[in-house]
Design a protein around this motif. Structure first.
Motif, PDB file in Angstrom:
ATOM      1  N   TRP A 199      13.857 -61.807   8.802  1.00  0.00           N
ATOM      2  CA  TRP A 199      12.743 -62.811   9.495  1.00  0.00           C
ATOM      3  C   TRP A 199      12.458 -63.907   8.271  1.00  0.00           C
ATOM      4  O   TRP A 199      13.063 -63.748   7.051  1.00  0.00           O
ATOM      5  CB  TRP A 199      11.418 -61.503   9.026  1.00  0.00           C
ATOM      6  CG  TRP A 199      11.513 -60.462  10.102  1.00  0.00           C
ATOM      7  CD1 TRP A 199      12.019 -59.286   9.586  1.00  0.00           C
ATOM      8  CD2 TRP A 199      11.469 -60.155  11.403  1.00  0.00           C
ATOM      9  NE1 TRP A 199      11.968 -58.512  10.507  1.00  0.00           N
ATOM     10  CE2 TRP A 199      11.563 -58.980  11.694  1.00  0.00           C
ATOM     11  CE3 TRP A 199      10.515 -61.110  12.225  1.00  0.00           C
ATOM     12  CZ2 TRP A 199      11.132 -58.373  12.869  1.00  0.00           C
ATOM     13  CZ3 TRP A 199      10.228 -60.582  13.390  1.00  0.00           C
ATOM     14  CH2 TRP A 199      10.551 -59.197  13.703  1.00  0.00           C
ATOM     15  N   ASN A 201      10.012 -66.384   6.209  1.00  0.00           N
ATOM     16  CA  ASN A 201       8.508 -66.428   5.559  1.00  0.00           C
ATOM     17  C   ASN A 201       7.914 -67.668   6.208  1.00  0.00           C
ATOM     18  O   ASN A 201       8.185 -68.805   5.957  1.00  0.00           O
ATOM     19  CB  ASN A 201       8.691 -66.795   4.291  1.00  0.00           C
ATOM     20  CG  ASN A 201       7.365 -66.631   3.580  1.00  0.00           C
ATOM     21  OD1 ASN A 201       6.299 -66.756   4.140  1.00  0.00           O
ATOM     22  ND2 ASN A 201       7.324 -66.205   2.254  1.00  0.00           N
ATOM     23  N   ASN A 323      15.604 -59.302   5.442  1.00  0.00           N
ATOM     24  CA  ASN A 323      15.481 -58.308   6.434  1.00  0.00           C
ATOM     25  C   ASN A 323      14.560 -57.126   6.178  1.00  0.00           C
ATOM     26  O   ASN A 323      14.351 -56.848   4.970  1.00  0.00           O
ATOM     27  CB  ASN A 323      16.831 -57.623   6.653  1.00  0.00           C
ATOM     28  CG  ASN A 323      17.382 -56.542   5.784  1.00  0.00           C
ATOM     29  OD1 ASN A 323      17.293 -56.764   4.577  1.00  0.00           O
ATOM     30  ND2 ASN A 323      17.481 -55.262   6.332  1.00  0.00           N
ATOM     31  N   SER A 327       8.461 -57.683   9.396  1.00  0.00           N
ATOM     32  CA  SER A 327       8.438 -58.355   8.213  1.00  0.00           C
ATOM     33  C   SER A 327       7.107 -58.016   7.162  1.00  0.00           C
ATOM     34  O   SER A 327       7.382 -58.126   6.042  1.00  0.00           O
ATOM     35  CB  SER A 327       8.391 -59.982   8.587  1.00  0.00           C
ATOM     36  OG  SER A 327       6.805 -60.084   9.005  1.00  0.00           O
ATOM     37  N   THR A 331       6.470 -58.184   3.129  1.00  0.00           N
ATOM     38  CA  THR A 331       5.567 -58.870   2.411  1.00  0.00           C
ATOM     39  C   THR A 331       4.584 -58.439   2.351  1.00  0.00           C
ATOM     40  O   THR A 331       3.290 -58.897   1.443  1.00  0.00           O
ATOM     41  CB  THR A 331       5.352 -60.225   3.729  1.00  0.00           C
ATOM     42  OG1 THR A 331       4.647 -59.949   4.809  1.00  0.00           O
ATOM     43  CG2 THR A 331       6.586 -60.729   3.996  1.00  0.00           C
ATOM     44  N   ALA A 338       2.035 -61.368  10.292  1.00  0.00           N
ATOM     45  CA  ALA A 338       3.446 -61.493  10.444  1.00  0.00           C
ATOM     46  C   ALA A 338       3.864 -61.982  11.758  1.00  0.00           C
ATOM     47  O   ALA A 338       5.039 -62.418  11.971  1.00  0.00           O
ATOM     48  CB  ALA A 338       3.835 -59.923  10.577  1.00  0.00           C
ATOM     49  N   ASP A 341       5.707 -64.979  10.931  1.00  0.00           N
ATOM     50  CA  ASP A 341       7.126 -65.019  10.458  1.00  0.00           C
ATOM     51  C   ASP A 341       8.129 -64.745  11.596  1.00  0.00           C
ATOM     52  O   ASP A 341       8.676 -63.695  11.947  1.00  0.00           O
ATOM     53  CB  ASP A 341       7.363 -63.694   9.568  1.00  0.00           C
ATOM     54  CG  ASP A 341       6.312 -63.659   8.390  1.00  0.00           C
ATOM     55  OD1 ASP A 341       5.737 -64.776   7.931  1.00  0.00           O
ATOM     56  OD2 ASP A 341       5.806 -62.519   8.175  1.00  0.00           O
TER      57      ASP A 341
END
Length: 555
Positions: A199, A201, A323, A327, A331, A338, A341
């Motif tokens: 993913w 950011n 990965n 995500s 985070t 998310a 992302d």
């Protein structure tokens, strides 16, 4: 949406929900054999109703089937409402031997060694009931050959799946031409995932005004440089880590795909089998990763950090590309956040003008086997076939009405499923694991995306996030996903040949991959590296898999 623990425990109800079938009588002792030791079925004398009808057993008849399966510890199987209800539906009594999941392999091995088997082995999975065991015990007649029973009349649902996917029967047929186990068959929106994704950011992309994701390795390099140099987390410090991982286990497949490599190991392309770690494409991948490492674009702690340490960096907003299953596991953001992302876009390079990634064969073997003690193979297969339908899969996952869910009508008159007042709405999975065996196991059934149960009648579940994940998967992964090597069986002789080399090859290539990427070993040593692998018998290793592939392809 499910919590991380729920997803990882059962690989998610949406991904890996499953079924469990009848196990062992009483204490698991064997009983009068329903088959001879050649593995062919004997007449049980139990009369069955017409194909496809419930109950399975004709009026006045009695049948008990014993099942051995891994226990997940949330409830005893005889107390599970789904199995109790299914006994009434089918007319078949089922008894269970369910040692703890951690002990299941040992208990199963002992059962085989002492011939103290139940009628059915359920949800073992191929890591426990291995392909070698299937072949060995099948050839002895201890496991029953099932191929003659897989007919539209006896098993209409499974037969339909086999018609839709020509590789299904090929992939569960052993070299002696027999089928000794039925599989777990995921067909949901993310079942193509070979492993958890990568993913971006999304907050960083927004801050850098990135409108399109990289589609080539050079475009990715340029973006990672921007992540390094342009303070995308906005804290005024040079603490950004453009790309991170733990020993490359999450990113390797995704980035190798840009070099035409689907897996580090045995790979098949247009019928030709190769060992990718000695290919020029793999060397190109290593050189690219070495470049990222030297230029400060790949985390310097990639080979020393734990997953928890990686996630801690993510929660400090220090990661640009990483990965994880989702995500927000890294985070710490919400599902809603998310959605910003984006899923990694598969790349191309000078080595591979077409993008490719590893795709899952969407099949797991050894979910359901019948032993020679079984008194009615036909009834057992009728019993399990229902779960290979969408209706049966939902029944297995959610159980009968009145326990986990009940039907209610919305204000618009739509009939929907709503959780009963027995369920803790903050932890619905814990309750579900007490009512059905379809919880965290490799069970014999179809898996499709099912409508979620509602917490209240007029409040539809918020499926925005999972719908987005499926859409990202369909757009970016499905068009370029290829199974690296088909799911197939090796003969005993073939297995002996490759097992002698496999560990040494894996150990050496893993060690050298890290050394090439971090610069400990120069690429001037590449030819020496290749010759070392050749001296380890890789030519015969590849030839063995080529022979197995050719047999599978011609089946």
């Amino acid at each position: 949406m499910k919590s991380r623990n729920k997803v990882l425990l059962g690989v998610g109800v949406a991904l890996f929900s499953t079924v469990l079938v009848a196990c062992s009588t009483g204490g698991g002792g064997s009983k009068t054999s329903g088959t001879d030791k050649s593995g062919s079925a004997a007449e049980s004398g139990v009369k069955l109703n017409a194909d496809g009808q419930f109950p399975i057993i004709a009026e006045g008849e009695e049948l008990t089937l014993s099942i051995m399966a891994p226990g997940m510890g949330l409830a005893e199987w005889e107390d599970m409402p789904t199995l109790q209800d299914y006994m009434e539906t089918t007319g078949i009594k089922t008894t269970y031997v369910t040692p703890p999941n951690a002990d299941f392999q040992t208990k199963l091995n002992l059962a085989f060694a002492s011939d103290d088997l139940t009628d059915i082995i359920y949800a073992a999975g191929s890591s426990v009931l291995t392909s070698a065991m299937e072949i060995d015990y099948g050839s002895q007649g201890i496991l029953v050959a099932l191929e003659d029973y897989i007919t539209p009349e006896l098993m209409p649902n499974f037969s339909k799946l086999a018609d839709e996917d020509p590789n299904l029967l090929k992939s569960i047929t052993t070299p002696d031409g027999h089928i000794y186990s039925l599989p777990f068959v995921p067909r949901n929106g993310t079942s193509i995932w070979y492993q958890q994704p990568m993913w971006y950011n999304g907050e960083w992309l927004d801050n850098l005004d990135v409108k399109e994701l990289p589609k080539t390795t050079e475009e990715l390099y340029d973006l990672l440089v921007r992540f390094r140099d342009e303070d995308p987390n906005g804290n005024g410090q040079k603490d950004e880590i453009p790309l991170t991982d733990v020993e490359l286990n999450g990113t390797r497949l995704w980035l190798m795909g840009a070099f035409g490599i689907k897996v580090k190991g045995i790979q098949e392309d247009d019928g030709k089998v190769s060992y990718t770690p000695i290919s020029e494409n793999y060397k190109g991948f290593l050189e690219y990763m070495n470049r990222l490492y030297k230029d400060g674009l790949l985390d310097k702690e990639v080979y020393s950090q734990s997953n928890d340490q990686k996630q801690a960096k993510g929660q400090k907003n220090q990661l640009g590309l990483f990965n994880d299953y989702y995500s927000f596991f890294t985070t710490g953001r919400t599902e809603k956040e998310a959605i910003n992302d984006p899923l990694f876009q598969p790349l191309t390079s000078e080595f591979s003008p077409e993008a490719v990634i590893a795709g899952n064969p969407r099949l797991t073997r050894a979910a359901f086997s019948i032993t020679h003690t079984n008194p009615s193979v036909e009834a057992s297969l009728r019993w399990v076939d229902y779960f290979y339908s969408e209706e049966g899969a939902r029944y297995l996952e959610q159980g009968p009405e009145g326990v986990l869910w009940e039907n209610q009508k919305t204000k618009d008159g739509e009939e929907v499923r709503v959780y009963t007042d027995k369920v803790d709405l903050d932890d619905t999975e814990a309750f579900r694991g007490t009512i059905t065996p379809a919880y965290g196991l490799t069970t014999p059934n179809l898996v499709v995306d099912q409508p979620q149960i509602r917490k209240s009648v007029d409040e539809a579940p918020d499926t925005t996030f999972i719908d987005w994940v499926i859409a990202e998967t369909q757009e970016k992964m499905e068009p370029v996903a290829e199974v690296p090597f088909p799911l197939l069986y090796l003969t005993k002789e073939e297995n002996d040949k490759v097992s002698a080399n496999a560990t040494d090859l894996l150990t050496y290539t893993t060690e050298m991959e890290a050394k090439f990427i971090t610069g400990v070993t120069s690429f001037d040593e590449w030819d020496k590296y290749v010759k070392t692998i050749e001296s380890m018998g890789v030519e015969e290793y590849v030839a063995t898999y080529q022979a197995a592939y050719d047999r599978w392809a011609s089946n």
